[in-house]
Design a protein around this motif. Structure first.
Motif, PDB file in Angstrom:
ATOM      1  N   ASP A 154       0.701  -1.309   0.139  1.00 23.14           N
ATOM      2  CA  ASP A 154       0.074   0.080  -0.018  1.00 23.14           C
ATOM      3  C   ASP A 154       0.771   1.506   0.057  1.00 23.14           C
ATOM      4  OD1 ASP A 154      -2.281  -1.573   0.004  1.00 23.14           O
ATOM      5  OD2 ASP A 154      -2.131  -1.687   2.303  1.00 23.14           O
ATOM      6  N   ALA A 155       2.141   1.229  -0.460  1.00 24.39           N
ATOM      7  CA  ALA A 155       2.934   2.424  -0.519  1.00 24.39           C
ATOM      8  C   ALA A 155       2.508   3.133  -1.901  1.00 24.39           C
ATOM      9  CB  ALA A 155       4.387   2.219  -0.277  1.00 24.39           C
ATOM     10  N   GLY A 156       3.048   4.276  -2.149  1.00 28.59           N
ATOM     11  CA  GLY A 156       2.842   4.889  -3.126  1.00 28.59           C
ATOM     12  C   GLY A 156       3.989   4.780  -3.911  1.00 28.59           C
ATOM     13  N   LEU A 157       4.262   4.409  -5.052  1.00 27.44           N
ATOM     14  CA  LEU A 157       5.289   4.128  -5.921  1.00 27.44           C
ATOM     15  C   LEU A 157       5.655   4.944  -6.992  1.00 27.44           C
ATOM     16  CD1 LEU A 157       7.866   2.195  -6.181  1.00 27.44           C
ATOM     17  CD2 LEU A 157       6.392   0.618  -7.697  1.00 27.44           C
ATOM     18  N   GLU A 158       6.657   5.678  -7.313  1.00 25.07           N
ATOM     19  CA  GLU A 158       7.095   6.446  -8.405  1.00 25.07           C
ATOM     20  C   GLU A 158       8.405   6.064  -9.072  1.00 25.07           C
ATOM     21  OE1 GLU A 158       8.483  10.881  -9.279  1.00 25.07           O
ATOM     22  OE2 GLU A 158       7.041  10.521  -7.756  1.00 25.07           O
TER      23      GLU A 158
END
Length: 326
Positions: free
Chosen positions: A117-121
């Motif tokens: 559930d982390a944001g990944l860029e």
């Protein structure tokens, strides 16, 4: 020993903060490996946890401190393992975690970051470009930037491994530590040199990603323009000056190993210990393979630091037919 940035009392206290699921990982003598390598080999298995690497020891400290802050957002750059660990630690404490990674990072690592559930860029470049982008996000959004190996929590979390080695291992002569950004090497090295200074601390890095090893030998920061190694977890190009200062105080040697030795080490860990590991975790075995005479008759501890590996790539590197009977 001169003082590093690390503090042994804080490292002992860290064990009360880190989730016990990441502590007291298996440590055992592997007779089959020792027979094949001509020395006594003990394995510290840092893959037997929910994120399959040692990194959560440090992110647990980061996340526990952030949980008490008004700002509960955090960003890091990662080749995959730190990001997964920060995502795991942050999710359990309600933190907003963003991870910046190279688009070319191991797919399995990226998939697990998303699953937590982390944001990944993703950036179209290597880990150093990801570091730059993460720093820019932190400045723009005014949030905490976690810099692996620079932030003391990442080093002191890893250092708890050193406490466990000295508390539970029989007498050993040498510890072989994978060298990437330096958190593992400076953390474990600090504890070992403080509490058991006669033990030799040897750092191991791929020949295709030699920046911190060259820096250690020259006693100044040496950067490289590129890296060329399957050991993506240790493929940095720009060492951090403060980390090098610590490493110079705790490492007795830093060596480089070839890619063929890394894959051979992975294969030995599979054949003789039943372990599927990522390339960085086989660096210690690779070092023994390349210099058997140096380690003959010694009791060597190697830290198996990660097992987040792409299955297809693993089969290409290691193959499918056993090399030896276990």
């Amino acid at each position: 020993m001169q003082e590093t940035r690390l503090d042994t009392a804080r490292i002992r206290a860290a064990r009360r903060v880190i989730d016990p699921v990441f502590l007291d990982t298996p440590l055992y003598r592997c007779e089959a490996l020792g027979s094949g390598l001509g020395c006594t080999v003990s394995i510290k298995l840092e893959t037997a946890n929910p994120v399959r690497s040692f990194k959560a020891r440090g992110t647990e400290l980061v996340a526990s401190r952030l949980a008490d802050n008004a700002s509960r957002a955090v960003v890091c750059a990662s080749a995959g393992n730190l990001g997964q660990a920060l995502a795991w630690s942050g999710r359990g404490r309600g933190l907003d975690v963003t991870v910046v990674a190279s688009r070319f990072a191991t797919r399995a690592k990226l998939d697990r970051i998303r699953a937590l559930d982390a944001g990944l860029e993703l950036v179209d470049g290597d880990h150093e470009l990801a570091r730059e982008r993460a720093a820019a996000i932190a400045r723009y959004e005014g949030i905490r930037l976690v810099e692996d190996s620079l932030d003391i929590e990442t080093c002191e979390g890893a250092a708890t491994i050193g406490l466990e080695l000295l508390d539970t291992a029989p007498s050993f002569d040498t510890v072989l530590i994978a060298l990437g950004g330096g958190a593992l090497a400076t953390g474990v090295g600090h504890v070992v040199k403080t509490l058991a200074p006669a033990v030799e601390v040897i750092c191991v890095q791929p020949l295709g990603a030699p920046a911190l090893t060259h820096s250690w030998h020259r006693r100044r920061v040496v950067t490289t323009d590129s890296t060329d190694t399957i050991a993506d977890g240790v493929a940095g190009r720009r060492p951090i000056p403060a980390v090098l200062d610590d490493l110079l105080l705790v490492a007795d040697d830093a060596v480089l190993v070839q890619e063929a030795s890394i894959t051979a080490g992975m294969r030995m860990l599979l054949d003789h210990a039943g372990l599927v590991v990522e390339p960085s975790a086989a660096l210690g075995i690779a070092a023994i393979l390349e210099d058997r005479d140096r380690f003959a008759g010694r009791h060597v501890v190697t830290i198996v630091c990660g097992s987040n590996v792409d299955v297809d790539a693993y089969h290409r590197w290691v193959g499918a037919t056993p090399l030896h009977e276990s």
